[in-house]
Design a protein around this motif. Structure first.
Motif, short mmCIF file in Angstrom:
data_model
loop_
_atom_site.label_atom_id
_atom_site.label_comp_id
_atom_site.label_asym_id
_atom_site.label_seq_id
_atom_site.Cartn_x
_atom_site.Cartn_y
_atom_site.Cartn_z
N LEU A 87 -87.20 -78.58 31.66
CA LEU A 87 -86.12 -79.14 32.06
C LEU A 87 -84.82 -79.04 31.09
CD1 LEU A 87 -84.71 -80.66 34.51
CD2 LEU A 87 -85.23 -82.83 33.52
N PRO A 88 -85.03 -79.43 29.63
CA PRO A 88 -83.81 -79.14 28.78
C PRO A 88 -83.31 -77.90 28.89
CG PRO A 88 -85.58 -80.34 27.78
CD PRO A 88 -86.22 -79.84 29.00
N ALA A 89 -83.89 -76.78 29.08
CA ALA A 89 -83.31 -75.54 29.29
C ALA A 89 -82.50 -75.42 30.54
CB ALA A 89 -84.28 -74.44 29.05
N VAL A 90 -83.04 -76.15 31.49
CA VAL A 90 -82.33 -75.88 32.92
C VAL A 90 -81.05 -76.72 32.59
CG1 VAL A 90 -82.39 -76.46 35.13
CG2 VAL A 90 -84.45 -75.66 34.18
N MET A 91 -80.93 -78.01 32.14
CA MET A 91 -79.91 -78.70 31.94
C MET A 91 -78.87 -77.85 31.24
SD MET A 91 -80.59 -81.13 33.69
CE MET A 91 -79.12 -82.51 33.45
N VAL A 92 -79.00 -77.27 30.06
CA VAL A 92 -78.34 -76.45 29.25
C VAL A 92 -77.76 -75.27 29.81
CG1 VAL A 92 -78.15 -74.89 27.28
CG2 VAL A 92 -79.37 -77.26 26.96
N LEU A 93 -78.46 -74.55 30.83
CA LEU A 93 -78.22 -73.58 31.65
C LEU A 93 -76.97 -74.07 32.71
CD1 LEU A 93 -78.17 -70.64 32.62
CD2 LEU A 93 -80.07 -71.35 33.69
N ALA A 94 -77.41 -75.14 33.38
CA ALA A 94 -76.31 -75.90 34.20
C ALA A 94 -75.01 -76.17 33.71
CB ALA A 94 -77.14 -77.02 35.02
N VAL A 95 -74.91 -76.74 32.30
CA VAL A 95 -73.71 -76.86 31.76
C VAL A 95 -73.09 -75.86 31.45
CG1 VAL A 95 -72.90 -78.14 29.76
CG2 VAL A 95 -74.71 -79.26 30.84
N ILE A 96 -73.89 -74.69 30.79
CA ILE A 96 -73.19 -73.73 30.64
C ILE A 96 -72.19 -73.01 32.00
CG2 ILE A 96 -73.24 -71.26 29.85
CD1 ILE A 96 -75.47 -72.23 27.93
N LEU A 97 -73.05 -73.20 33.04
CA LEU A 97 -72.70 -72.45 34.21
C LEU A 97 -71.30 -73.29 34.79
CD1 LEU A 97 -75.71 -71.31 36.26
CD2 LEU A 97 -74.08 -69.89 35.26
N ASN A 98 -71.81 -74.66 34.67
CA ASN A 98 -70.54 -75.21 35.11
C ASN A 98 -69.24 -75.30 34.18
OD1 ASN A 98 -69.12 -77.51 36.35
ND2 ASN A 98 -69.63 -79.03 34.88
N ALA A 99 -69.41 -75.00 32.85
CA ALA A 99 -68.28 -74.64 31.99
C ALA A 99 -67.67 -73.20 32.40
CB ALA A 99 -68.81 -74.62 30.68
N GLY A 100 -68.37 -72.33 32.73
CA GLY A 100 -67.88 -71.23 32.96
C GLY A 100 -67.03 -71.31 34.44
N ILE A 101 -67.71 -71.83 35.43
CA ILE A 101 -66.90 -72.06 36.51
C ILE A 101 -65.66 -72.88 36.45
CG2 ILE A 101 -67.09 -73.31 38.86
CD1 ILE A 101 -70.21 -72.67 38.69
N ASP A 102 -65.60 -73.85 35.80
CA ASP A 102 -64.16 -74.52 35.35
C ASP A 102 -63.37 -73.58 34.76
OD1 ASP A 102 -65.44 -76.92 36.56
OD2 ASP A 102 -65.64 -77.60 34.54
N ARG A 103 -63.77 -72.96 33.77
CA ARG A 103 -62.76 -72.09 33.12
C ARG A 103 -62.32 -70.98 34.26
NH1 ARG A 103 -64.43 -69.00 27.75
NH2 ARG A 103 -62.20 -68.45 27.93
N LEU A 104 -63.06 -70.61 35.00
CA LEU A 104 -62.72 -69.41 36.11
C LEU A 104 -61.53 -70.30 36.97
CD1 LEU A 104 -62.94 -66.69 37.40
CD2 LEU A 104 -65.01 -67.58 38.69
N ARG A 105 -62.07 -71.48 37.57
CA ARG A 105 -61.11 -72.01 38.39
C ARG A 105 -59.69 -72.34 37.57
NH1 ARG A 105 -62.88 -77.59 39.22
NH2 ARG A 105 -64.68 -76.43 40.26
#
Length: 61
Positions: free
Chosen positions: A36-54
């Motif tokens: 689960l910790p790796a999934v959470m890190v991946l989710a945070v990274i994806l969220n940051a990328g989506i926010d940067r794109l937006r």
């Protein structure tokens, strides 16, 4: 020889559903391999990328 432009089907919903399915199986695979910790890190990274794109797209508009 130009032909008149024909309307095409809207595949936005289909594309979003497939993106969700692909993201889901990637999360499951990461969960099975590293937990689960790796999934959470991946989710945070994806969220940051989506926010940067937006924010980038908002500045362009």
């Amino acid at each position: 020889m130009s032909r008149p432009v024909q309307p095409v089907q809207d595949y936005t919903t289909t594309c979003l559903i497939m993106a969700f399915v692909n993201l889901l199986w990637v999360f499951v695979l990461v969960f099975l391999l590293w937990g689960l910790p790796a999934v959470m890190v991946l989710a945070v990274i994806l969220n940051a990328g989506i926010d940067r794109l937006r924010s980038h797209l908002d500045r362009r508009a």
